[in-house]
Scaffold this active site. Structure first.
Site, mmCIF file in Angstrom:
data_model
loop_
_atom_site.group_PDB
_atom_site.id
_atom_site.type_symbol
_atom_site.label_atom_id
_atom_site.label_comp_id
_atom_site.label_asym_id
_atom_site.label_seq_id
_atom_site.Cartn_x
_atom_site.Cartn_y
_atom_site.Cartn_z
ATOM 1 N N GLY A 127 -29.706 4.233 22.473
ATOM 2 C CA GLY A 127 -29.137 2.884 22.527
ATOM 3 C C GLY A 127 -27.625 2.767 22.534
ATOM 4 O O GLY A 127 -27.084 1.736 22.130
ATOM 5 N N LYS A 128 -26.940 3.794 23.017
ATOM 6 C CA LYS A 128 -25.476 3.787 22.997
ATOM 7 C C LYS A 128 -24.887 2.687 23.894
ATOM 8 O O LYS A 128 -24.072 1.872 23.462
ATOM 9 C CB LYS A 128 -24.934 5.160 23.441
ATOM 10 C CG LYS A 128 -25.337 6.280 22.496
ATOM 11 C CD LYS A 128 -24.948 7.638 23.029
ATOM 12 C CE LYS A 128 -25.694 8.062 24.275
ATOM 13 N NZ LYS A 128 -27.149 8.201 24.098
ATOM 14 N N HIS A 131 -27.886 12.331 27.647
ATOM 15 C CA HIS A 131 -28.826 13.238 28.285
ATOM 16 C C HIS A 131 -28.249 14.639 28.292
ATOM 17 O O HIS A 131 -27.059 14.828 28.502
ATOM 18 C CB HIS A 131 -29.078 12.766 29.719
ATOM 19 C CG HIS A 131 -30.293 13.377 30.328
ATOM 20 N ND1 HIS A 131 -30.293 14.667 30.798
ATOM 21 C CD2 HIS A 131 -31.525 12.885 30.554
ATOM 22 C CE1 HIS A 131 -31.493 14.942 31.291
ATOM 23 N NE2 HIS A 131 -32.262 13.872 31.145
ATOM 24 N N LYS A 138 -32.566 0.565 16.572
ATOM 25 C CA LYS A 138 -33.972 0.204 16.857
ATOM 26 C C LYS A 138 -34.773 0.073 15.555
ATOM 27 O O LYS A 138 -35.922 0.541 15.454
ATOM 28 C CB LYS A 138 -34.633 1.228 17.798
ATOM 29 C CG LYS A 138 -33.838 1.444 19.097
ATOM 30 C CD LYS A 138 -34.641 2.215 20.130
ATOM 31 C CE LYS A 138 -33.766 2.624 21.305
ATOM 32 N NZ LYS A 138 -34.487 3.379 22.339
ATOM 33 N N GLY A 185 -14.045 71.273 37.813
ATOM 34 C CA GLY A 185 -14.413 69.861 37.621
ATOM 35 C C GLY A 185 -13.232 68.943 37.350
ATOM 36 O O GLY A 185 -13.425 67.798 36.918
ATOM 37 N N SER A 214 -2.780 74.345 37.868
ATOM 38 C CA SER A 214 -1.675 74.712 36.977
ATOM 39 C C SER A 214 -2.004 75.960 36.144
ATOM 40 O O SER A 214 -2.178 75.869 34.933
ATOM 41 C CB SER A 214 -1.278 73.531 36.080
ATOM 42 O OG SER A 214 -2.413 72.881 35.536
#
Lengths: 628, 272
Positions: A23-24, A98, A150, A464, A533
């Site tokens: 009911g705003k 909502h 309400k 690696g 290296s």
């Protein structure tokens, strides 16, 4: 928007929130009707429209102006309407209830000074009743009245009113908010709205209208610390004017200002306002221009303050965030943030729960990986460059921000912690002296979010080095940091194109690599080198180059001790085979020696671990040494 | 109302104007010659220290009340403004307008104002338009944002607007998006007149009773705008009158009344 628009004492901005259909809009329409605030013919026009459409007249139609809203009897977007009581002028903000339209509710509520939370007496406290209460708290709206609407549907029962309003008051109390008042009404019929209800003789408290007049307009506090974010710099009429709005405190002609993050200082020469009498001070809310006693190059996003109570500079902060985006807020992702006039990128490093998604009760911080739409959480953000903030409780306007995702504003937050690395500028002059002429390493590190380092891989061909260097680079880069790899490809084809593979040329190559690594490390990068290296003395030289002139950058020698037979079996570039056939001279491990380090920071046999484990072992050593 | 309140409204508008100027390269300000956009023009001069660093756009339907154009040209001269006039030449040449009896009021507004604006925006490649609409004018404007995105064809999606809070606005856009900026959104009609009085801003004399007992409360095209009964002869009498009026501001604007959602439809399509 507060504090400016609501600054005058006879004005109050009031938002009406609550669950959908409680009911705003009806209350607002009724309030306007009962106080004679509708223009002539408006009520009759809406009654006629309803009759033409064959639907009952709704007071809600006063603010539900969009066709889609009237068709569906639901408020989609927030609306504002002006009305006055003998006491003061109000802006009434209607907010949708909502769940689809929380972003519109936030838009409406964020600018309010006070709120009415409407709750349907028959349905009781619902999901959006709680969510709106939580959002009001986060948005900083702490004057709240509980309105149980309400009442006709529950036979005007005092007992129902007490139960519903009591439940909601307890929920608010859990958030640390005290409801000002609770009142039973029937908005449609006007009971306890502007006039007293004959249906509820048991109720002797305030009407809605009296409750409104009981709220207090915000009182801007000119004594808070000065914060003047630079919004723009204008060069009209050959004068350099810094434009901005005072977000906190007061600025006066003659004040010395500290600009952060640049750290520059200057005095205020004039306060500029076109076509107005001279002004010698400006306070919170004022959109002004200033000129400075000395010409400074400052840009939009700098925050001016006094020397004595400057804001905090940090690259990490924790905030309570509400999320409105359709896509969730996710840890590890980067977002754009807007805080006053600053815009910056930041990565979400942690999200913790503060509210249960189902019950909307407060809970303790369980770790989450994301915040979905309409959720609230405690979020830690790490930025690349230093930003200037305050705790929200200290200076609200510098302690809150919005989050932008995919061009949309998707959330907002209030800062509750400024992180362990924050620099709070104190009053001592030592802290605010800026280094002249040279950007310091510390400043670069703050911007990068980490310190510089050199990880020097050494080992046989095929051990690696390149694979590990590349994987490590990716891992570091994914943290939002600055890694770079130096390897044969970017040295041998360029800077060292004139060198061969003799011991002398190898030594010269390594010297050049070390010098380049030093330059990058001074910039704050994490340099990863991948060179065989082979000679101890060359690596020692590299270590010395990096440590020269007291440069304090960690040099991490990472020796890949993978056995020769494994390396030769891998032979990724088919070079061992060529060397064995004598097609390559001076090939390390075959026709040229490899001198293992005597004390490497890391030693790894990559035949014993997979790539992830190997990278993990390097990171385990490296991270504590480069973290801020 | 206290003067402090007007200053607060002004501060907010200046902040928004400066934000727009900082964020958009190709800006223009709509100037309808009316009181609101004239106040907006004044606020721009205050925001930019006597300068208006973007062009002013006037959409001329050629049906404006004659003295509005005289007033316009005088202000442009005296304030040294950059004025760009837009007209829907094709429709004006074809004569399909409401005054000629060949279009409804809404269709006429749509072609002579909205389409004329769209043509000018396309031609000049404006990415942002500053417009002086206010929330209290009529209920769909009450739902507007300060920074309000439009599609490439200027359409307004009123049911999916960006959030706006804590003085932060949507300023990030995909290329080709068009944005309306509304720095006067939070002002009321009464605030506008109080501010005109405080700042002594020159406005069109059509707003005052010329001795016939009538004045214009809202200025538009001559055939669709009628004066209201009022004996207010100067700004301060208007302020006094508005404090007690019970007549809506746009009551004299006939195009709003053609159907229940006439105005919403016009606005969704890109009208101001």
């Amino acid at each position: 928007m507060p504090p400016a628009a609501g600054a005058a004492a006879d004005h109050l901005r009031l938002v009406v929130v609550g669950h959908v259909d409680h009911g705003k809009s009806t209350l607002i329409g009724r309030l306007l009707y009962d106080t004679g605030s509708l223009f002539d013919g408006k009520y009759e026009q809406l009654v006629a429209i309803a009759a033409r459409r064959g639907v009952p007249f709704e007071f809600a139609n006063v603010t539900d102006a969009l066709q889609a809203e009237r068709d569906q009897n639901v408020t989609i977007d927030t609306s504002q309407i002006w009305f006055r009581t003998p006491r003061r002028q109000y802006v009434l903000i209607d907010a949708p209830g909502h769940k689809e339209f929380v972003k519109n509710m936030v838009t409406g509520a964020a600018s309010a000074d006070a709120a009415l939370v409407l709750i349907d007496a028959h349905e009781g406290v619902q999901e959006q009743s709680r969510r709106h209460g939580y959002l009001l708290k986060l948005l900083g709206v702490d004057q709240i009245a509980i309105v149980v609407n309400k009442m006709d549907l529950v036979g005007y029962s005092a007992e129902v009113f007490e139960r519903v309003s009591g439940e909601y008051a307890a929920f608010l109390a859990g958030l640390g908010v005290t409801a000002r008042v609770a009142l039973p009404i029937c908005a449609r019929d006007g009971d306890n709205v502007a006039g007293r209800s004959s249906q509820m003789p048991w109720y002797t408290g305030m009407t809605v209208l009296e409750a409104l007049d009981g709220f207090t307009p915000p009182a801007p506090d000119a004594d808070k610390p000065l914060r003047l974010p630079v919004q723009d710099v204008y060069r009209f009429d050959h004068r350099r004017i810094l434009a901005g709005r005072v977000e906190s405190g007061t600025v006066r002609v003659g004040d010395t200002l500290l600009f952060l993050p640049s750290g520059k200082q200057a005095t205020v020469k004039t306060i500029e306002r076109w076509n107005a009498p001279p002004q010698f001070s400006a306070s919170v809310g004022d959109s002004i221009g200033i000129t400075l006693g000395t010409q400074l190059f400052v840009e939009r996003g700098e925050i001016a303050s006094s020397l004595q109570s400057a804001p905090t500079q940090t690259t990490e902060f924790t905030a309570h965030v509400f999320w409105l985006g359709r896509k969730p807020l996710t840890t590890g992702r980067r977002y754009k943030f807007k805080l006053a006039t600053q815009e910056f990128e930041g990565e979400i490093v942690r999200v913790a729960q503060v509210m249960d998604a189902a019950s909307l009760e407060q809970v303790d911080g369980r770790e989450l990986t994301m915040l979905a739409v309409d959720q609230v959480g405690e979020v830690t953000v790490r930025t690349r460059q230093p930003i200037v903030v305050d705790l929200h409780e200290r200076v609200p306007n510098l302690g809150r921000f919005v989050v932008v995702d995919d061009l949309e504003m998707c959330g907002g937050g209030t800062i509750v912690d400024t992180g362990a690395h924050a620099t709070l500028f104190a009053a001592t002059s030592a802290n605010i002296t800026r280094s002249v002429g040279q950007v310091t390493r510390e400043q670069r590190n703050i911007r990068n979010g980490h310190k510089g380092a050199v990880v020097w891989f050494t080992g046989l061909p095929g051990s690696g080095k390149s694979t590990l260097a590349t994987a490590l680079e990716q891992e570091i880069f994914n943290r939002g940091w600055q890694p770079t790899v130096l390897d044969g490809d970017n040295m041998r084809f360029g800077l060292s194109a004139d060198l061969g593979f003799s011991a002398k040329d190898r030594a010269e190559n390594i010297r050049r690599v070390a010098e380049v690594a030093r330059l990058f490390a001074e910039l704050g990068a994490i340099v990863i080198t991948a060179f065989i290296s082979p000679y101890r003395n060359d690596r020692l030289l590299a270590r010395e180059i990096l440590g020269r002139e007291g440069l304090d950058v960690p040099f991490v020698e990472a020796y890949l001790s993978t056995p020769l037979d494994v390396c030769e079996a891998r032979d990724p570039k088919r070079l061992y085979a060529k060397a064995r056939r004598g097609e390559i001279q001076d090939f390390t491990g075959v026709s040229s020696p490899f001198e293992p380090p005597e004390r490497a920071e890391i030693e790894l046999d990559t035949s014993q671990f997979d790539l992830e484990e190997s990278v993990g072992r390097v990171l385990e050593y490296l991270l504590p040494r480069v973290k801020m | 109302m206290s003067p402090d309140h007007l200053t607060a409204l002004e501060n907010e508008s200046i902040h928004i104007l400066r934000e727009a100027y900082s964020k958009f390269d190709s800006l223009a300000m709509l100037w309808s010659i009316g009181k609101d956009s004239t106040v907006l023009l004044w606020l721009a001069r205050r925001a930019f220290f006597g300068h208006v660093p973007f062009p002013l756009v006037h959409i001329d339907t050629t049906y404006k009340i004659a003295s509005m154009i005289e007033y316009r040209d005088r202000v442009v001269r005296e304030w040294n403004l950059q004025l760009v006039v837009g007209k829907n030449e094709a429709v004006l040449a074809s004569g399909v307008t409401f005054p000629n009896g060949l279009a409804t009021r809404v269709e006429c507004c749509s072609t002579l104002k909205k389409d004329a604006l769209q043509q000018l925006v396309d031609q000049k490649k404006y990415s942002g338009l500053i417009v002086g609409v206010r929330r209290d004018e009529e209920p769909t404007r009450a739902k507007e944002r300060y920074f309000s995105p439009r599609s490439q064809t200027m359409e307004w999606d009123a049911t999916d607007q960006p959030p706006e809070f804590w003085n932060q606005f949507k300023t990030d856009f995909a290329p080709g998006t068009h944005i309306r900026i509304h720095p006067l959104l939070h002002w009321t009609e009464l605030n506008v007149w109080e501010y005109i009085e405080r700042e002594a801003i020159p406005v069109s004399p059509l707003y005052f009773d010329d001795g016939t007992g009538h004045r214009y409360r809202s200025l538009g095209c001559a055939p669709c705008t009628t004066p209201v009964a009022s004996t207010a002869r100067n700004v301060s009498e208007i302020v006094t009158e508005l404090r007690t009026t019970r007549t809506a501001e746009r009551a004299g604007r006939a195009q709003d009344q053609e159907s229940e959602n006439a105005f919403e439809k016009l606005r969704r399509d890109g009208y101001m």
